[in-house]
Design an enzyme around this catalytic site. Structure first.
Site: not given
Ligand code: ADP
Ligand code: ADP
Length: 229
Positions: A18, A93, A132, A164, A176
Site C-alpha cells: 500500500k 481498517r 521491510r 519498525r 496484524r
Molecule cells: P504496506 O504499506 O501494505 O504495509 P509496503 O509498501 O510498506 O506495504 O511494502 C512492504 C514491504 O514489501 C516493503 O519492504 C516493500 O519494499 C516490499 N514490497 C512492496 N511491494 C512489493 C512487491 N510488489 N514485490 C516485492 N516486495 C514488495
Molecule cells: P502496515 O504498513 O503494516 O499495513 P500501517 O503503517 O498502516 O501498517 O499501520 C501501523 C499500525 O498503525 C497498525 O498496526 C495500527 O496499530 C495503527 N493503525 C494505522 N492505521 C490504522 C487505522 N486506520 N485504524 C487503527 N489503527 C491503525
C-alpha cells in the site's frame, strides 16, 4: 486534466505494498498521500499526547481505537485545501471507520472515487514485513526487492533507515495479518455495494502492480486524467 478532488483508498494486508504504491501513484497523479500509520508514527516519534496514547497499540500490532483514529483523520482531511486529491493508505481498517469516512465525505460534499485492494498471500506478506526497512524521517519504504547497496540512510531525504518495531517480531506480524482477515471483509463488502471496489494482484514486481493500479485509475477516469511522468 485531473478530475477535481480525486479521492482514492488503497487497502490491503500489512506488507501488500500500500505504502509503496501510494507514494508512486500520488507522485504520478499529483495527489496527497495520507497514511494513518505514518501519521501515528509521527505522533509517536514526536511524543505528542496522541503519540503517547497510541504507542502500546502500535507496538503490539493492535488497531488503534476507532474514535482516536477517526478524529485524527478528520483533522487531517479538514486541513486539506479544497479540491485536493488524496490517496488514503491504511484507512479505513474497520467498517465503523468506513462509515464514518462516508459521513465525512458527505459533510464536505465530496465523493469517494475508487477503492483498490492489493491482494498478496500470507507467506509472502510475512517475508516482506520481515525485510521491510523504512526511513525514520520521511517514511519512505525500502525492502528486499530494492537494488543497490543498503547504506542505512534514505536516498530521498538522507534520514536514518530503520526496522519498525512491529515488523521485528513474527508473532506481532501474525497478529496484524489475523486482524486484517478479521476486519477487512465487511469493508470490502461495503465498497463492493457502492460498485467502487477493484482488487489487484499484488504478487508481481512493484512496477507491474503500479501499472495494474494505473490501468484501473485510468479506466475509471477515462478522458479526465493524465499521469505526470
Ligand atoms: P504496506 O504499506 O501494505 O504495509 P509496503 O509498501 O510498506 O506495504 O511494502 C512492504 C514491504 O514489501 C516493503 O519492504 C516493500 O519494499 C516490499 N514490497 C512492496 N511491494 C512489493 C512487491 N510488489 N514485490 C516485492 N516486495 C514488495
Ligand atoms: P502496515 O504498513 O503494516 O499495513 P500501517 O503503517 O498502516 O501498517 O499501520 C501501523 C499500525 O498503525 C497498525 O498496526 C495500527 O496499530 C495503527 N493503525 C494505522 N492505521 C490504522 C487505522 N486506520 N485504524 C487503527 N489503527 C491503525
Amino acid at each position: 486534466m485531473m478530475p477535481e478532488s480525486l479521492q482514492l483508498i488503497i487497502m490491503g494486508p500489512p506488507g501488500s505494498g500500500k505504502g509503496t504504491q501510494s507514494v508512486a501513484l500520488a507522485r504520478d497523479i499529483g495527489a496527497e498521500h495520507i497514511s494513518t500509520g505514518d501519521l501515528f508514527r509521527y505522533h509517536e516519534r514526536s511524543a505528542t499526547p496522541l503519540g503517547i496514547q497510541i504507542q502500546d497499540f502500535m507496538k503490539k500490532g493492535d488497531l488503534v481505537p476507532d474514535d482516536i483514529t477517526i478524529a485524527m483523520l478528520k483533522d487531517k482531511i479538514a486541513s486539506l485545501a479544497d479540491n485536493v486529491g488524496y490517496i488514503l493508505d491504511g484507512f479505513p481498517r474497520t467498517l465503523n471507520q468506513a462509515i464514518s469516512f462516508d459521513k465525512m465525505l458527505t459533510a464536505r460534499d465530496c465523493r469517494l472515487d475508487l477503492v483498490i485492494c492489493i491482494d498478496v498471500p500470507g507467506k509472502q506478506l510475512e517475508d516482506r514485513l520481515l525485510g521491510r526497512i523504512v526511513c525514520m524521517e520521511c517514511s519512505l519504504v525500502y525492502g528486499n526487492h530494492v537494488d543497490g547497496e543498503y547504506t542505512g540512510y534514505c536516498n530521498s531525504c538522507g534520514g536514518k533507515l530503520h526496522k519498525r518495531v512491529d515488523d521485528s517480531d513474527k508473532e506481532v506480524i501474525g497478529y496484524r495479518l489475523k486482524k486484517y482477515e478479521e476486519f477487512s471483509f465487511p469493508i470490502m463488502d461495503h465498497y463492493q455495494e457502492y460498485g467502487i471496489l477493484h482488487r489487484i494482484d499484488g504478487t508481481g514486481l512493484v512496477s507491474e502492480v503500479t501499472d495494474a493500479i494505473k490501468e484501473v485509475v485510468a479506466t475509471t477516469f477515462k478522458g479526465t486524467l493524465s499521469f505526470n511522468y
